[in-house]
Design a protein around this motif. Structure first.
Motif, PDB file in Angstrom:
ATOM      1  N   SER A 130     -12.195   3.936  -4.386  1.00 38.29           N
ATOM      2  CA  SER A 130     -11.882   3.950  -5.747  1.00 38.29           C
ATOM      3  C   SER A 130     -11.102   3.733  -5.760  1.00 38.29           C
ATOM      4  CB  SER A 130     -13.079   5.266  -6.506  1.00 38.29           C
ATOM      5  OG  SER A 130     -14.255   5.291  -7.016  1.00 38.29           O
ATOM      6  N   ALA A 131     -10.328   2.309  -6.661  1.00 40.42           N
ATOM      7  CA  ALA A 131      -8.899   2.287  -6.988  1.00 40.42           C
ATOM      8  C   ALA A 131      -8.628   2.279  -8.344  1.00 40.42           C
ATOM      9  CB  ALA A 131      -8.891   0.899  -6.548  1.00 40.42           C
ATOM     10  N   VAL A 132      -9.587   1.925  -9.225  1.00 37.12           N
ATOM     11  CA  VAL A 132      -8.725   1.907 -10.591  1.00 37.12           C
ATOM     12  C   VAL A 132     -10.359   2.495 -11.270  1.00 37.12           C
ATOM     13  CG1 VAL A 132      -8.942   0.774 -13.061  1.00 37.12           C
ATOM     14  CG2 VAL A 132      -7.700   0.335 -10.929  1.00 37.12           C
ATOM     15  N   TYR A 141     -12.640 -12.488  -1.509  1.00 35.29           N
ATOM     16  CA  TYR A 141     -11.657 -11.807  -0.495  1.00 35.29           C
ATOM     17  C   TYR A 141     -11.120 -10.149  -1.042  1.00 35.29           C
ATOM     18  CZ  TYR A 141      -7.011 -11.432   0.901  1.00 35.29           C
ATOM     19  OH  TYR A 141      -5.374 -11.296   1.626  1.00 35.29           O
ATOM     20  N   ASP A 142     -10.579  -9.832  -0.695  1.00 33.01           N
ATOM     21  CA  ASP A 142     -10.152  -8.496  -2.051  1.00 33.01           C
ATOM     22  C   ASP A 142      -9.041  -8.300  -2.195  1.00 33.01           C
ATOM     23  OD1 ASP A 142      -9.488  -7.337   0.311  1.00 33.01           O
ATOM     24  OD2 ASP A 142     -11.622  -5.543   0.239  1.00 33.01           O
ATOM     25  N   PHE A 143      -7.910  -9.335  -1.404  1.00 29.49           N
ATOM     26  CA  PHE A 143      -6.481  -9.255  -1.429  1.00 29.49           C
ATOM     27  C   PHE A 143      -6.223  -7.850  -1.369  1.00 29.49           C
ATOM     28  CE2 PHE A 143      -8.364 -12.530  -4.291  1.00 29.49           C
ATOM     29  CZ  PHE A 143      -7.438 -13.164  -4.167  1.00 29.49           C
ATOM     30  N   ASN A 173       3.077   5.863  -5.075  1.00 32.95           N
ATOM     31  CA  ASN A 173       2.184   4.898  -4.889  1.00 32.95           C
ATOM     32  C   ASN A 173       0.404   4.993  -4.885  1.00 32.95           C
ATOM     33  OD1 ASN A 173       4.347   3.328  -3.667  1.00 32.95           O
ATOM     34  ND2 ASN A 173       4.875   4.541  -2.093  1.00 32.95           N
ATOM     35  N   GLY A 174      -0.560   3.436  -4.688  1.00 30.99           N
ATOM     36  CA  GLY A 174      -1.779   3.854  -4.369  1.00 30.99           C
ATOM     37  C   GLY A 174      -2.249   3.655  -5.320  1.00 30.99           C
ATOM     38  N   ALA A 175      -1.331   4.255  -7.010  1.00 29.84           N
ATOM     39  CA  ALA A 175      -2.246   4.594  -7.664  1.00 29.84           C
ATOM     40  C   ALA A 175      -3.385   3.894  -8.443  1.00 29.84           C
ATOM     41  CB  ALA A 175      -1.403   5.357  -8.683  1.00 29.84           C
ATOM     42  N   GLY A 176      -2.751   2.818  -8.103  1.00 27.80           N
ATOM     43  CA  GLY A 176      -3.914   1.534  -8.736  1.00 27.80           C
ATOM     44  C   GLY A 176      -3.688   0.534  -9.138  1.00 27.80           C
ATOM     45  N   LYS A 177      -1.811   0.430  -9.266  1.00 33.30           N
ATOM     46  CA  LYS A 177      -1.259  -0.255 -10.152  1.00 33.30           C
ATOM     47  C   LYS A 177      -1.711  -2.121  -9.941  1.00 33.30           C
ATOM     48  CE  LYS A 177       2.687   1.434  -9.281  1.00 33.30           C
ATOM     49  NZ  LYS A 177       2.893   2.540  -8.098  1.00 33.30           N
ATOM     50  N   SER A 178      -1.828  -2.065  -8.871  1.00 39.66           N
ATOM     51  CA  SER A 178      -1.321  -3.722  -8.177  1.00 39.66           C
ATOM     52  C   SER A 178      -2.761  -4.110  -7.999  1.00 39.66           C
ATOM     53  CB  SER A 178      -0.747  -3.800  -7.096  1.00 39.66           C
ATOM     54  OG  SER A 178       0.243  -3.221  -6.511  1.00 39.66           O
ATOM     55  N   THR A 179      -3.747  -3.114  -7.991  1.00 35.15           N
ATOM     56  CA  THR A 179      -5.280  -3.441  -8.263  1.00 35.15           C
ATOM     57  C   THR A 179      -5.848  -3.972  -9.796  1.00 35.15           C
ATOM     58  OG1 THR A 179      -5.638  -2.488  -6.311  1.00 35.15           O
ATOM     59  CG2 THR A 179      -7.137  -2.884  -8.335  1.00 35.15           C
ATOM     60  N   THR A 180      -5.110  -2.988 -10.471  1.00 33.19           N
ATOM     61  CA  THR A 180      -5.836  -3.421 -12.505  1.00 33.19           C
ATOM     62  C   THR A 180      -4.761  -5.188 -12.334  1.00 33.19           C
ATOM     63  OG1 THR A 180      -4.845  -0.979 -12.824  1.00 33.19           O
ATOM     64  CG2 THR A 180      -4.449  -2.492 -14.599  1.00 33.19           C
TER      65      THR A 180
HETATM   66  N1  LIG Z   1      -8.279  -4.704  -0.917  1.00 32.39           N
HETATM   67  C1  LIG Z   1      -8.091  -3.600  -0.816  1.00 32.39           C
HETATM   68  N2  LIG Z   1      -8.659  -3.140   0.161  1.00 32.39           N
HETATM   69  C2  LIG Z   1      -9.027  -1.021   0.206  1.00 32.39           C
HETATM   70  N3  LIG Z   1      -8.426  -0.534  -0.368  1.00 32.39           N
HETATM   71  C3  LIG Z   1      -7.417  -1.551  -1.151  1.00 32.39           C
HETATM   72  C4  LIG Z   1      -7.479  -2.334  -1.837  1.00 32.39           C
HETATM   73  N4  LIG Z   1      -7.002  -3.028  -2.261  1.00 32.39           N
HETATM   74  C5  LIG Z   1      -5.939  -1.309  -2.856  1.00 32.39           C
HETATM   75  N5  LIG Z   1      -6.900  -0.641  -2.613  1.00 32.39           N
HETATM   76  C6  LIG Z   1      -6.206   1.086  -2.168  1.00 32.39           C
HETATM   77  O1  LIG Z   1      -6.491   1.490  -3.280  1.00 32.39           O
HETATM   78  C7  LIG Z   1      -6.007   2.233  -3.545  1.00 32.39           C
HETATM   79  C8  LIG Z   1      -4.748   1.582  -4.823  1.00 32.39           C
HETATM   80  O2  LIG Z   1      -3.834   0.304  -4.125  1.00 32.39           O
HETATM   81  P1  LIG Z   1      -2.859  -0.124  -5.526  1.00 32.39           P
HETATM   82  O3  LIG Z   1      -3.498  -0.818  -6.379  1.00 32.39           O
HETATM   83  O4  LIG Z   1      -2.116  -1.081  -4.401  1.00 32.39           O
HETATM   84  O5  LIG Z   1      -2.058   0.567  -5.224  1.00 32.39           O
HETATM   85  P2  LIG Z   1      -0.253   1.047  -6.384  1.00 32.39           P
HETATM   86  O6  LIG Z   1       0.063  -0.812  -6.599  1.00 32.39           O
HETATM   87  O7  LIG Z   1      -0.675   1.615  -7.631  1.00 32.39           O
HETATM   88  O8  LIG Z   1       0.720   1.639  -5.305  1.00 32.39           O
HETATM   89  C9  LIG Z   1      -4.799   2.359  -2.530  1.00 32.39           C
HETATM   90  O9  LIG Z   1      -5.722   3.902  -2.526  1.00 32.39           O
HETATM   91  C10 LIG Z   1      -5.414   1.313  -1.736  1.00 32.39           C
HETATM   92  O10 LIG Z   1      -5.737   1.803  -0.418  1.00 32.39           O
END
Ligand SMILES: Nc1ncnc2c1ncn2[C@@H]1O[C@H](COP(=O)(O)OP(=O)(O)O)[C@@H](O)[C@H]1O
Ligand SMILES: [Mg+2]
Lengths: 313, 268
Positions: free
Chosen positions: A40-42, B263-265, A61-68
């Motif tokens: 669960s990333a977000v 694809y999950d980027f 790091n790993g908080a979910g910023k890039s995913t958002t």
């Molecule tokens: N494509 C993906 N597949 C699996 N896990 C992912 C993927 N992208 C991100 N994650 C996981 O989701 C979490 C949030 O990642 P991310 O959004 O990159 O964090 P941040 O940018 O805040 O460092 C992390 O635990 C990361 O490992």
């Protein structure tokens, strides 16, 4: 245009991660494998960003910023919840959404590697169908904000990391998008390039009223650019307010700096509500000689650190 | 109020990117000379191997030397577009694994187009020249009449043939969105193209079925070329090949785009 640039309602994003195998045989095995785990990333993030705001989107790091950001730019679909960017669902209207946003992912250039920057700009002008007059005005604006001459005719591959980042930021604003996403743009840059980039972003935000969503680990960026910050940790929003509010909340905190006999400085963070600063100094003085004392207001850096460590506000 | 981007827009963008790309390639002159030389040598050695192999076997299943040569030239030309315009497929899996692929998704244009437009491989042009030369040479010796209709047929069926190899490589490359070992898939598929220059009739039952209906290598040269080589005896599959080619290409494009959506980027 409506006043909200981005609206997120209860957005979640889960990744299903397959335990992959190596090699050709492994690949064939993967096709039929059900060996998944869910990340669960977000988790249940709601957020509204108004036009013209620069917000700092912070978290470890790993908080979910890039995913958002990937969800807001339309490349990833939320697992649940709603997102509107410029009034549209980004994942369902990816190309349309892209007309009105700019994106920079730090250390991942999006420009044509072997082309001089000016040629990349011209290609982008055509891709985004920017009228020549608006394009010229934008280049003029760039000239007034930062010295672009040294990089304009340089191929991207010959640029330093700082120049490349600067180029990517300029490229992201070129079509005058409503929103620009900057994901750790200042990572790995030297002090002078950082300050150049900060004043460029401020200048563009002011001139064009561009909404900027910025993630960074550098509190210098936050101090220079953001009035409002949003903090997420483990995918959950734990803070969303003005940075001043945060500093008031931590107003009773002081950073105590003690200079020891060998010239090194020792730092301690103290909450004046619970601890008396003089007590700390005296206790330390019994153990060692102190040559100098400084008491400072808490820095943004320390505030954020406290939040990461200590949970909610 | 989305802006409209039609075929004209895409053609114009492609041309502009191509011009810039060629300009920058030529500015690295040594690189350019060496790769041009390499391209000539590769084609020459392929050609010489072919000559030596087939000069002493005058007929295979009713195909004489010049028919074989025509087919060879036909396959070279048909394999040019995949080499020139779709070569970036070879980089897809690296970009997908590293996460760099995301950059193609931030522009207001078709992702497949934008990705492919980044690379134009000049090496294909040498192959094109060799292919055309070989076709003309064989053509003269076989004595096929030169009429506008035959030329039109040649162009249409060459275009058709090229779609099959592009589609095969699109599908092979797009497997990287699901599996780790897509490199193997690409290499194997790319090797299969070597069978394109032989008449499908020399293959035995199982292989014939595979190369026609599963990995349609027989459509990269054999079936389309029969329209020119055997005008009195054209199999149904030859006439159908333009339609099949378009459908197959469209399916491969859909498969590729499905990969992008799934694809999950990964990568931060
Ligand atoms: N494509 C993906 N597949 C699996 N896990 C992912 C993927 N992208 C991100 N994650 C996981 O989701 C979490 C949030 O990642 P991310 O959004 O990159 O964090 P941040 O940018 O805040 O460092 C992390 O635990 C990361 O490992
Ligand atoms: Mg990140």
């Amino acid at each position: 245009m409506e006043n909200e640039a981005v609206v997120m309602k209860n957005v979640c994003k889960d990744f299903k991660v397959l335990n992959r195998h190596e090699g050709l045989a492994g690949s064939i095995k993967d096709l039929f494998s059900h060996d998944y785990k869910t990340v669960s990333a977000v988790k249940d993030v709601s957020l509204t960003v108004n036009r013209g705001e620069i917000i700092g989107y912070l978290g470890p790091n790993g908080a979910g910023k890039s995913t958002t950001i990937k969800m807001m730019t339309g490349v990833l679909e939320p697992s649940s919840g709603e997102i509107l960017v410029n009034g549209k669902v980004p994942y369902k209207n990816r190309t349309e959404n892209c007309e009105n946003i700019g994106v920079v992912f730090g250390q991942r250039s999006q420009l044509w590697w072997s082309l001089p920057l000016i040629e990349s700009f011209k290609l982008l002008r055509d891709l985004y169908m920017v009228p020549q007059k608006e394009y010229d005005e934008m280049i003029e604006l760039y000239r007034s904000l930062v010295d672009i001459e040294p990089i304009l005719h340089k191929p991207v591959r010959q640029m330093s990391l700082g120049q490349r980042t600067l180029s990517d930021i300029l490229a992201a604003f070129l079509h005058n998008p409503a929103i620009v996403f900057l994901d750790e743009p200042t990572i790995g840059l030297d002090v002078s390039m950082k300050s150049k980039i900060r004043s460029l972003i401020l200048g563009l935000n002011k001139e064009k009223n561009t909404t900027v969503i910025l993630t960074t680990h550098d509190m210098g960026d936050v101090d220079a650019l953001c009035k409002r910050i949003v903090i997420i940790d483990h995918g959950q929003k734990i803070y969303d307010n003005d940075i001043e509010h945060l500093k008031n909340y931590f107003g009773s905190y002081r950073t105590l700096k003690l200079c020891l006999a060998d010239g090194t400085w020792e730092e301690t963070l103290i909450d004046e509500k619970t601890t008396d600063v003089m007590d700390v100094i005296m206790a330390r003085q019994k153990e060692t000689k102190i040559t100098d004392i400084k008491i400072l207001e808490i820095s943004t850096e320390d505030v954020i650190k406290k939040i990461y460590e200590g949970g909610s506000v | 109020m989305s802006k409209k981007r039609g075929l004209g827009f895409y053609a114009d963008i492609y041309r502009k990117i191509l011009i810039q790309d060629l300009k920058s390639k030529m500015s690295y002159r040594a690189d350019f000379v060496i790769s041009t030389f390499g391209m000539i040598m590769t084609n020459l050695s392929g050609f010489v191997t072919f000559m030596i192999l087939f000069h002493n076997f005058p007929t295979i299943n009713g195909w004489d030397y010049y028919h074989m040569l025509f087919l060879y030239g036909f396959s070279l030309v048909a394999l040019t577009p995949v080499q020139c315009f779709f070569d970036n497929n070879w980089n897809l899996r690296f970009m997908v694994q590293s996460g760099d692929f995301i950059k193609y998704c931030f522009r207001p244009v078709n992702v497949f187009f934008y990705f492919m437009s980044e690379v134009f491989d000049v090496k294909g042009l040498g192959q094109l020249a060799f292919g055309i030369g070989t076709i003309v040479y064989a053509w003269i010796h076989i004595g096929i009449p030169v009429t506008p209709l035959v030329i039109l047929k040649l162009v249409v069926f060459l275009f058709t043939a090229s779609l099959f190899m592009i589609a095969i490589m699109n599908i092979a490359a797009a497997t990287c969105f699901w599996i780790k070992g897509s490199g193997y898939v690409m290499v194997i598929m790319f090797r299969f193209k070597d069978f394109a220059k032989y008449p499908s009739s020399i293959f035995s039952g199982v292989f014939k079925v595979i190369f026609t209906f599963i990995i349609p290598i027989a459509f990269v040269a054999y079936y389309p070329s029969l329209v020119i080589l055997q005008p009195d005896n054209v199999p149904l599959l030859s006439w159908l090949s333009p339609l099949l080619g378009l459908i197959f290409f469209w399916l491969s494009y859909k498969f590729w785009m499905l990969g992008v959506r799934k694809y999950d980027f990964t990568g931060s």
